[in-house]
Design an enzyme around this catalytic site. Structure first.
Site, PDB file in Angstrom:
ATOM      1  N   GLU A 394     -21.650 -14.011  22.980  1.00  9.17           N
ATOM      2  CA  GLU A 394     -21.282 -12.792  23.694  1.00  9.17           C
ATOM      3  C   GLU A 394     -20.006 -12.222  23.067  1.00  9.17           C
ATOM      4  O   GLU A 394     -19.071 -12.970  22.750  1.00  9.17           O
ATOM      5  CB  GLU A 394     -21.088 -13.190  25.147  1.00  9.17           C
ATOM      6  CG  GLU A 394     -20.076 -12.465  25.918  1.00  9.17           C
ATOM      7  CD  GLU A 394     -19.442 -13.363  26.998  1.00  9.17           C
ATOM      8  OE1 GLU A 394     -20.053 -14.362  27.411  1.00  9.17           O
ATOM      9  OE2 GLU A 394     -18.321 -13.051  27.389  1.00  9.17           O
ATOM     10  N   HIS A 479     -19.868 -22.309  32.562  1.00  7.02           N
ATOM     11  CA  HIS A 479     -21.282 -22.494  32.900  1.00  7.02           C
ATOM     12  C   HIS A 479     -21.626 -23.951  33.205  1.00  7.02           C
ATOM     13  O   HIS A 479     -22.414 -24.569  32.479  1.00  7.02           O
ATOM     14  CB  HIS A 479     -22.171 -22.015  31.743  1.00  7.02           C
ATOM     15  CG  HIS A 479     -21.992 -20.579  31.373  1.00  7.02           C
ATOM     16  ND1 HIS A 479     -22.458 -20.038  30.190  1.00  7.02           N
ATOM     17  CD2 HIS A 479     -21.410 -19.556  32.039  1.00  7.02           C
ATOM     18  CE1 HIS A 479     -22.154 -18.755  30.135  1.00  7.02           C
ATOM     19  NE2 HIS A 479     -21.519 -18.427  31.237  1.00  7.02           N
ATOM     20  N   ASN A 517     -26.148 -16.951  29.501  1.00  4.63           N
ATOM     21  CA  ASN A 517     -25.368 -17.011  30.731  1.00  4.63           C
ATOM     22  C   ASN A 517     -26.337 -17.297  31.883  1.00  4.63           C
ATOM     23  O   ASN A 517     -27.404 -16.699  31.961  1.00  4.63           O
ATOM     24  CB  ASN A 517     -24.657 -15.679  30.948  1.00  4.63           C
ATOM     25  CG  ASN A 517     -24.039 -15.177  29.652  1.00  4.63           C
ATOM     26  OD1 ASN A 517     -24.754 -14.916  28.693  1.00  4.63           O
ATOM     27  ND2 ASN A 517     -22.752 -15.071  29.613  1.00  4.63           N
TER      28      ASN A 517
END
Ligand code: FAE
Length: 545
Positions: A394, A479, A517
């Site tokens: 990202e 995460h 994600n």
């Protein structure tokens, strides 16, 4: 259906706002004062612990099915403006609202030019972001009604189907991709930045520069959907509304624009009239009743963190939605202290940080990334199909309000390493045996990709941001996944093995890695599982009655 949902949403939003305005810790669609005065329930049909993605989805579907449901959340309701007129504090001037009972903030990017200019002293308070520290890994989590949705970057990514099936082989991918991913995306309010605005706005210059540099290395970039309202963001840029994503707000909460769970699933859940949320309630112990129900011991904390009361709540069915760490801790404590001795030895296993590693590159003087940066990432370098080195990186903002020529990335790598969460009965503490060496797999993979980008652009890494001259931040994750893995510690629908009537609904089900994600996956799995539980377990109960 739509008008029903809208009515429910409005009713739920109204209840949340009223509770906030009155400073209540009990939120329901029945008149708020009455709900607050109501004597504490001693037994409820459904008890949900935690109000993040798994909990919010589950509470809505239980409520819609007419099942009276109580949600316990250890954090507070984030709906009341502080003295500065804002619900959340800013990232640049964090105060007590920023972090969960800390005396100093612990931001992921601790330094700039090796100086500790980022973190600030604060007073202890049930703030919205927590950093749970283990020996070689820290885990960032959200605290409050909405869990991680209050603090996250909003990136709403559906995983690549082949990797999803590799990680969760017992889940019917046709049903997930045909029904549950679309259902979750719709309810979460996922949208995508307008590409022509993206190409022209100064707020995403940093993404375009990173895209150009990736392309020079022959790498593909993709737009990443988000739950931040991009229509609102465009109005922010035009100066028509109060700024949030364009004012540096994200990890300590967004005052505007973000479709966090308290505005989507949870508002709709409360709007069913069957769901009540209680805040500042921390679940601790679980024991089984002779009739097959469960009793949860919950501590009520005050704004200083002091336990002001402890109570027992009975339930027919218990849904654990306290996140990978929270849910696993509750089950481990029950297993290790002997209140639920039959739980599987798989509880605690299969934990991973989703291959997270952060890195930053220093650009040439002519490649300015802009003093103005939107906090919501909208683009990623997608090299996941590269079998030799799959990475999804990202392109992250670094909104410091001045030009710094830094390109920042959160890389998600394919790291097969897993760790165990453990519970120490002597100290009452959760442990995690993840080691530095296990992070090296992620670092090597990210390095392979970013060495390639640096080479193609004749650029270098930044050494000043992550402490100790490090170029890769491999000691924290956003995460956390696993601990009660689907099909191992639970059956294929989250029913906990050895504890009929207890269900896991959250990120604890995902085996350590999902390649993107994770909140869309967590939500879609929760949709799938609760549908099955309602159809089978509740139907069975009704038939038996
Ligand atoms: P979670 O959302 O963590 O909710 C658990 C809830 O349970 C929390 O509200 C806790 O306070 C509460 N709780 C815990 N223990 C107890 C207890 N004993 N009693 C009562 N309540 C309890 O769980 N993911 C994405 O997909 N896209 C992103 O852009 C993204 N960015 C992120 C940025 C940051 C800074 C962070 C921290 C996370 C980010 N994530 C992102 C991860 C995402 O928010 C996370 O995967 C989900 O929130 C996990 O959902 P769960 O339902 O598992």
């Amino acid at each position: 259906m739509t008008s029903n949902l809208t009515r429910r949403h409005l009713l739920g939003l109204g209840a949340l706002q009223t509770a906030a305005a009155l400073g209540l810790t009990r939120i329901g669609a029945v008149p708020a004062r009455a709900a607050e005065r109501a004597s504490a329930d001693t037994r409820v049909p459904a008890l949900v612990i935690g109000s993040g993605y798994g909990g919010a989805v589950t509470a809505l579907r239980l409520g819609e099915a007419g099942i009276s449901t109580l949600v316990l959340e250890m954090g507070r309701l984030w709906d009341t403006p502080g003295a500065d007129g804002k619900v959340f504090c800013t990232t640049s001037a964090p105060d007590q609202r920023s972090m969960w009972f800390r005396t100093r903030t612990e931001a992921p990017l601790a330094q700039f030019l090796w100086l500790d200019v980022v973190n600030k002293d604060i007073s202890p308070y049930p703030g919205v972001l927590d950093r749970v520290r283990f020996a070689d890994m820290s885990v960032y989590v959200g605290r409050g009604v909405g869990g991680g949705s209050l603090v996250n970057g909003g990136m709403a990514v559906t995983p690549q189907r082949s990797y999803f099936s590799e990680m969760l082989p017992n889940v019917d991918a046709d049903a997930m991709y045909g029904t549950y991913f679309p259902r979750a995306n719709a309810m979460l309010g996922v949208n995508t930045v307008n590409s022509s605005w993206f190409e022209s706005t100064e707020w995403y210059r940093f993404s375009r520069v990173s895209r150009k540099h990736a392309a020079r290395a022959g790498l593909r970039t993709v737009f990443v959907p988000n739950v931040y309202d991009f229509g609102y963001m465009e109005r922010e840029a035009a100066g028509q509304v109060a700024k949030s994503a364009l004012a540096g707000e994200v990890i300590y909460g967004n005052n505007h624009g973000k479709r966090s769970l308290d505005r989507t699933y949870l508002a709709a859940a409360v709007g069913t009239g069957n769901v009540t949320i209680e805040t500042l309630q921390r679940a601790r112990d679980i024991r089984r009743e002779p009739d097959g129900g469960y009793v949860v011991t919950a501590e009520r904390i005050d704004l200083t963190g002091k336990v002001v009361s402890t109570r027992e709540i009975g339930c027919d069915r218990l849904f654990l939605s306290a996140g990978s760490l929270g849910t696993t801790e509750l089950l481990l404590r029950a297993r290790e202290t002997g209140t639920l001795p039959e739980l599987s030895t798989d509880v605690g296993g299969g934990w991973g940080p989703n291959g997270n590693v952060m890195t930053a590159r220093a650009n040439h003087i002519w490649d300015t990334v802009g003093a103005k940066q939107a906090t919501m990432p909208v683009m990623g370098i997608d090299d996941w199909s590269n079998a030799a080195n799959p990475v999804f990186a990202e392109i992250a903002p670094l909104p410091m309000g001045f030009e710094h020529w830094i390109s920042l990335y959160l890389a998600i790598t394919r790291n097969p390493e897993r760790a165990d969460l453990t519970y120490d009965t002597a100290t009452g503490k959760l442990g995690l045996d993840w080691t530095r060496a296990q992070s090296q797999v992620s670092v090597n993979s990210a390095k392979t990709l970013f060495d390639r980008i640096n080479k193609a652009n004749v650029t270098i890494y930044r050494y000043d941001l992550f402490g100790g001259n490090k170029t890769f931040a491999d000691d924290f994750t956003y995460h956390p996944l696993g601990g009660c893995v689907l099909g191992r510690a639970t059956d294929d629908y989250g029913r906990v093995r050895g504890a009929p009537g207890i269900y896991v609904t959250d990120g604890a089900l995902v085996p350590g890695s999902i390649g993107v994600n994770p909140f869309v996956t967590i939500s879609a799995l929760a949709e799938r599982n609760i549908e099955r539980v309602l159809a089978e377990d509740y139907a069975r109960a009704v038939r038996a009655a």
